[in-house]
Design a protein around this motif. Structure first.
Motif, PDB file in Angstrom:
ATOM      1  N   ALA A   1      43.259  40.790  34.943  1.00  0.00           N
ATOM      2  CA  ALA A   1      44.269  41.839  35.119  1.00  0.00           C
ATOM      3  C   ALA A   1      45.470  41.654  34.192  1.00  0.00           C
ATOM      4  O   ALA A   1      45.836  40.539  33.816  1.00  0.00           O
ATOM      5  CB  ALA A   1      44.747  41.857  36.563  1.00  0.00           C
ATOM      6  N   VAL A   2      46.103  42.774  33.852  1.00  0.00           N
ATOM      7  CA  VAL A   2      47.387  42.813  33.158  1.00  0.00           C
ATOM      8  C   VAL A   2      48.408  43.236  34.210  1.00  0.00           C
ATOM      9  O   VAL A   2      48.218  44.246  34.893  1.00  0.00           O
ATOM     10  CB  VAL A   2      47.375  43.817  31.984  1.00  0.00           C
TER      11      VAL A   2
ATOM     12  N   GLY B   1      52.383  39.975  46.651  1.00  0.00           N
ATOM     13  CA  GLY B   1      51.251  39.313  46.003  1.00  0.00           C
ATOM     14  C   GLY B   1      50.118  40.289  45.766  1.00  0.00           C
ATOM     15  O   GLY B   1      50.167  41.446  46.160  1.00  0.00           O
ATOM     16  N   ARG B   2      49.100  39.764  45.128  1.00  0.00           N
ATOM     17  CA  ARG B   2      47.961  40.583  44.786  1.00  0.00           C
ATOM     18  C   ARG B   2      46.882  40.450  45.849  1.00  0.00           C
ATOM     19  O   ARG B   2      46.834  39.451  46.534  1.00  0.00           O
ATOM     20  CB  ARG B   2      47.431  40.120  43.430  1.00  0.00           C
ATOM     21  N   PRO B   3      46.062  41.479  45.970  1.00  0.00           N
ATOM     22  CA  PRO B   3      45.921  42.626  45.094  1.00  0.00           C
ATOM     23  C   PRO B   3      46.716  43.852  45.546  1.00  0.00           C
ATOM     24  O   PRO B   3      46.965  44.751  44.759  1.00  0.00           O
ATOM     25  CB  PRO B   3      44.423  42.936  45.178  1.00  0.00           C
ATOM     26  N   ASP B   4      47.144  43.901  46.794  1.00  0.00           N
ATOM     27  CA  ASP B   4      47.691  45.148  47.338  1.00  0.00           C
ATOM     28  C   ASP B   4      49.203  45.170  47.510  1.00  0.00           C
ATOM     29  O   ASP B   4      49.745  46.160  47.988  1.00  0.00           O
ATOM     30  CB  ASP B   4      47.037  45.453  48.690  1.00  0.00           C
ATOM     31  N   ALA B   5      49.911  44.139  47.126  1.00  0.00           N
ATOM     32  CA  ALA B   5      51.363  44.109  47.328  1.00  0.00           C
ATOM     33  C   ALA B   5      52.067  43.499  46.115  1.00  0.00           C
ATOM     34  O   ALA B   5      52.969  42.684  46.246  1.00  0.00           O
ATOM     35  CB  ALA B   5      51.702  43.330  48.595  1.00  0.00           C
TER      36      ALA B   5
ATOM     37  N   LEU C   1      54.679  47.546  41.408  1.00  0.00           N
ATOM     38  CA  LEU C   1      54.442  47.304  39.988  1.00  0.00           C
ATOM     39  C   LEU C   1      53.011  47.662  39.597  1.00  0.00           C
ATOM     40  O   LEU C   1      52.096  47.615  40.421  1.00  0.00           O
ATOM     41  CB  LEU C   1      54.708  45.834  39.642  1.00  0.00           C
ATOM     42  N   ARG C   2      52.855  47.958  38.336  1.00  0.00           N
ATOM     43  CA  ARG C   2      51.544  48.342  37.813  1.00  0.00           C
ATOM     44  C   ARG C   2      50.684  47.117  37.558  1.00  0.00           C
ATOM     45  O   ARG C   2      51.117  46.137  36.970  1.00  0.00           O
ATOM     46  CB  ARG C   2      51.734  49.124  36.518  1.00  0.00           C
ATOM     47  N   LEU C   3      49.471  47.204  38.004  1.00  0.00           N
ATOM     48  CA  LEU C   3      48.457  46.177  37.796  1.00  0.00           C
ATOM     49  C   LEU C   3      47.263  46.878  37.161  1.00  0.00           C
ATOM     50  O   LEU C   3      46.741  47.845  37.722  1.00  0.00           O
ATOM     51  CB  LEU C   3      48.071  45.562  39.141  1.00  0.00           C
TER      52      LEU C   3
END
Length: 181
Positions: free
Chosen positions: A39-40, A124-128, A30-32
């Protein structure tokens, strides 16, 4: 115990769903969008290849709409596991916008070409940051990773119906996976 397929979810968000090793279960990065104030995070949209009401990435819903029954959040505290659960009619669309979560899927559907397959992944964030589609009949459980709570968002395709889901205890012999650390 069958082998566990562990997926890397750190692919760029390019609207290309990836298989998980379980028939009908898909993962879509997904786009972050990082902004100065925070962040959006994208999750569901009518043009996405994975969305409620769309049976699979190559077969969009005829009307091109999101078919949402409900959207809810589930917080998981460190050291806790939620599951095992599966649905007979409801398809799950999970994303983890806050924290980090381990998710395990198990396919014991008798007619499935991937019957007996286990899949473990982290979201999860930031890389998954990704959308995970879990089809009907597939068992799932999830746990917070690390020492902070994690938040899961589910865009389910039908409203909650307590009679269409099924649960098992975490130590059920029916699912060959141990959550013990």
């Amino acid at each position: 115990m069958p082998p566990v397929i562990t997926l890397s979810t750190s692919a760029p968000a390019d609207d290309t769903p990836r298989g998980t090793g379980i028939d009908g279960a898909w993962l879509l990065p997904l786009r972050l969008i990082d902004t100065e104030g925070g962040a959006v995070l994208h999750m569901l949209k009518t043009t996405a290849p994975l969305r409620p009401g769309c049976p699979c990435p190559d077969a969009p819903a005829a009307d091109g709409r999101l078919h949402l029954g409900e959207v809810y959040f589930s917080e998981v505290l460190p050291g806790h596991v939620k599951g095992w659960k599966r649905h007979r009619r409801q398809t799950q669309h999970f994303a983890v916008p806050s924290g980090r979560m381990a998710l395990v899927l198990y396919d014991d559907r008798p007619q499935s070409p991937t019957q007996g397959v286990l899949c473990r992944l982290e979201l999860g964030r930031p890389d998954a940051y990704a959308l995970l589609r879990i089809p009907t009949g597939v068992w799932y459980a999830f746990a917070a990773v690390g020492d902070k709570p994690a938040l899961l968002c589910n865009g389910a395709d039908i409203p909650h119906d307590p009679d269409e889901g099924e649960t098992l205890p975490l130590d059920s012999p029916r699912i060959p996976y141990s959550w013990e650390r």
